[in-house]
Design an enzyme around this catalytic site. Structure first.
Site, PDB file in Angstrom:
ATOM      1  N   ASP A   1     -53.759   9.932  20.628  1.00 16.12           N
ATOM      2  CA  ASP A   1     -54.976  10.286  19.891  1.00 16.12           C
ATOM      3  C   ASP A   1     -56.209   9.602  20.477  1.00 16.12           C
ATOM      4  O   ASP A   1     -56.113   8.510  21.029  1.00 16.12           O
ATOM      5  CB  ASP A   1     -54.789   9.902  18.413  1.00 16.12           C
ATOM      6  CG  ASP A   1     -55.779  10.617  17.505  1.00 16.12           C
ATOM      7  OD1 ASP A   1     -56.420  11.592  17.954  1.00 16.12           O
ATOM      8  OD2 ASP A   1     -55.918  10.182  16.334  1.00 16.12           O
TER       9      ASP A   1
ATOM     10  N   ASN B   1     -53.466  21.455  14.611  1.00 18.32           N
ATOM     11  CA  ASN B   1     -54.458  21.574  15.684  1.00 18.32           C
ATOM     12  C   ASN B   1     -54.867  23.017  15.967  1.00 18.32           C
ATOM     13  O   ASN B   1     -55.898  23.267  16.593  1.00 18.32           O
ATOM     14  CB  ASN B   1     -53.959  20.915  16.985  1.00 18.32           C
ATOM     15  CG  ASN B   1     -53.932  19.401  16.933  1.00 18.32           C
ATOM     16  OD1 ASN B   1     -53.081  18.759  17.563  1.00 18.32           O
ATOM     17  ND2 ASN B   1     -54.855  18.790  16.212  1.00 18.32           N
TER      18      ASN B   1
HETATM   19  C1  IPE Z   1     -52.439  14.171  15.854  1.00 19.86           C
HETATM   20  O1  IPE Z   1     -53.760  13.954  16.228  1.00 19.86           O
HETATM   21  C2  IPE Z   1     -51.850  15.274  16.663  1.00 19.86           C
HETATM   22  C3  IPE Z   1     -51.700  14.986  18.087  1.00 19.86           C
HETATM   23  C4  IPE Z   1     -51.867  13.837  18.660  1.00 19.86           C
HETATM   24  C5  IPE Z   1     -51.280  16.108  18.891  1.00 19.86           C
HETATM   25  P1  IPE Z   1     -54.953  14.586  15.387  1.00 19.86           P
HETATM   26  O2  IPE Z   1     -56.205  14.055  15.980  1.00 19.86           O
HETATM   27  O3  IPE Z   1     -54.818  16.049  15.301  1.00 19.86           O
HETATM   28  O4  IPE Z   1     -54.674  13.952  13.948  1.00 19.86           O
HETATM   29  P2  IPE Z   1     -55.587  13.855  12.653  1.00 19.86           P
HETATM   30  O5  IPE Z   1     -55.925  15.254  12.274  1.00 19.86           O
HETATM   31  O6  IPE Z   1     -56.798  13.079  13.015  1.00 19.86           O
HETATM   32  O7  IPE Z   1     -54.741  13.160  11.671  1.00 19.86           O
HETATM   33  C1  IPE Z   2     -55.739  13.797  20.750  1.00 19.74           C
HETATM   34  O1  IPE Z   2     -57.096  13.545  20.827  1.00 19.74           O
HETATM   35  C2  IPE Z   2     -55.359  15.098  21.431  1.00 19.74           C
HETATM   36  C3  IPE Z   2     -54.958  16.175  20.506  1.00 19.74           C
HETATM   37  C4  IPE Z   2     -54.852  16.068  19.220  1.00 19.74           C
HETATM   38  C5  IPE Z   2     -54.667  17.449  21.101  1.00 19.74           C
HETATM   39  P1  IPE Z   2     -58.118  14.202  19.824  1.00 19.74           P
HETATM   40  O2  IPE Z   2     -58.578  15.495  20.390  1.00 19.74           O
HETATM   41  O3  IPE Z   2     -57.569  14.259  18.458  1.00 19.74           O
HETATM   42  O4  IPE Z   2     -59.322  13.157  19.878  1.00 19.74           O
HETATM   43  P2  IPE Z   2     -60.126  12.543  18.655  1.00 19.74           P
HETATM   44  O5  IPE Z   2     -59.131  12.025  17.684  1.00 19.74           O
HETATM   45  O6  IPE Z   2     -60.948  13.651  18.092  1.00 19.74           O
HETATM   46  O7  IPE Z   2     -60.955  11.464  19.262  1.00 19.74           O
HETATM   47 MG    MG Z   3     -57.502  12.971  16.918  1.00 21.82          MG
END
Ligand code: IPE
Ligand code: IPE
Ligand code: MG
Length: 247
Positions: free
Chosen positions: A21, A69
Site C-alpha cells: 500500500d 479496487n
Molecule cells: C488494499 O489497499 C488493497 C491492495 C493493496 C491491493 P487499498 O489502498 O485498496 O486499501 P484501503 O481501501 O485503503 O483500505
Molecule cells: C497500493 O497503493 C496499490 C493498490 C491498491 C493497487 P494505493 O494505490 O492504494 O496507494 P495509496 O494508498 O492511495 O497511497
Molecule cells: Mg491504498
C-alpha cells in the site's frame, strides 16, 4: 552484524503475505500521477520476491488488486492492468531462472481477457518451479473467497457428496483459493495504515501482523529483513501461557 545476519534461518516464516500500500501517496508527494507510484512499486515487488526466495521463504503472497479496487477511476484500473501484463511478461524469464512458481488467487474471471490469458500462460510456464511460490491476489477479497467456498460446499451437500457433519476447518480451508498453502505466519502492511482491507481473513487467524510507515515503492530487501527479525522476536503463544511454551 547486518539485519540479514540477524535472521534465524531455522525459524523463517514459511509464508509471508504483504498488503502493498501507498503507491498513490508516494507519487503525490513527488507531484506525479498515481500511476507513477504503481510503476515504481514494481521494483519493490522484485526486491521482496528476490529477498524472500534467497532466504528460503516458501510462499510469498502479494495483495495486488482487491475486489474493492474495481471502484477506482477507470483510468487507474486500466493503467494497473496494463502494468500487470507488462510486468508478468517481462518477469517470466527471471521467475524461471530463480525457480519461482507464479500463482494467482481471486476472481480471475473478472480480469480483462488479455490479462487473464497472460496470467494463465505464465502460471503454466512456471508450474514446474519449486523454490518458492509467488502468489498474486488479483480481484481478490477474503469475503468473496469465503462465500465462494461456502457455495462449493453447499452444492456438495445438495448433491449428497458431503455430509454436513463431516465439514470441519481443514475441509473448509481446502476449498479456499489458498488450499495447499500453509497459513501466513507473517502479514506485512506498508504505508502506515492499520487495517486488513479484506485480505486473507480466514488465513491470518494467528498471523503476526507487522505495520510499517514505509510507502510501498520505498520497500526494499532490508525492509523485509526488518519485518522478519521483528517477527522472530515475538512469542507466538497460540492461546497457551508463556510458561507452557518454555516447559
Ligand atoms: C488494499 O489497499 C488493497 C491492495 C493493496 C491491493 P487499498 O489502498 O485498496 O486499501 P484501503 O481501501 O485503503 O483500505
Ligand atoms: C497500493 O497503493 C496499490 C493498490 C491498491 C493497487 P494505493 O494505490 O492504494 O496507494 P495509496 O494508498 O492511495 O497511497
Ligand atoms: Mg491504498
Amino acid at each position: 552484524m547486518t539485519l540479514k545476519d540477524k535472521i534465524d534461518l531455522e525459524r523463517l516464516p514459511r509464508h509471508i503475505a504483504i498488503i502493498m500500500d501507498g503507491n498513490g501517496r508516494w507519487a503525490k508527494m513527488r507531484g506525479k500521477p498515481r500511476t507513477f507510484g504503481h510503476k515504481s512499486g514494481v521494483k519493490s515487488v522484485r526486491e521482496s520476491t528476490e529477498a524472500a526466495a534467497e532466504l528460503g521463504v516458501e510462499y510469498l503472497t502479494l495483495y495486488a488488486f482487491s475486489t474493492e479496487n474495481w471502484k477506482r477511476p477507470k483510468f487507474e484500473i486500466d493503467a494497473l492492468m496494463h502494468l500487470l501484463l507488462q510486468t508478468i511478461n517481462k518477469e517470466t524469464e527471471t521467475l524461471n531462472k530463480n525457480n519461482i512458481r507464479l500463482n494467482a488467487i481471486g476472481n480471475l474471471d473478472n480480469l480483462p481477457s488479455n490479462i487473464h490469458k497472460g496470467l494463465m500462460r505464465i502460471i503454466d510456464d512456471t508450474a514446474g518451479n519449486d523454490r518458492m511460490t509467488l502468489t498474486l491476489a488479483l480481484s481478490y477479497s477474503s469475503r468473496w473467497e469465503i462465500v465462494e467456498t461456502l457455495k462449493k460446499l453447499a452444492l456438495q451437500v445438495k448433491n449428497k457428496q458431503l455430509n454436513v457433519e463431516d465439514l470441519d476447518q481443514e475441509m473448509f480451508a481446502s476449498y479456499l483459493d489458498t488450499a495447499n498453502m500453509p497459513d501466513p505466519e507473517l502479514l506485512i502492511r506498508t504505508s502506515g495504515e492499520y487495517r486488513i482491507s479484506n485480505f486473507l481473513l480466514w488465513q491470518i487467524a494467528y498471523a503476526e501482523l507487522y505495520f510499517t510507515p514505509k510507502l510501498w515503492p520505498d520497500f526494499r530487501k532490508e525492509d523485509l529483513y526488518e519485518a522478519i527479525v521483528d517477527y522472530q522476536g515475538r512469542e507466538r503463544r497460540f492461546g497457551k501461557t508463556s510458561e507452557q511454551l518454555k516447559a
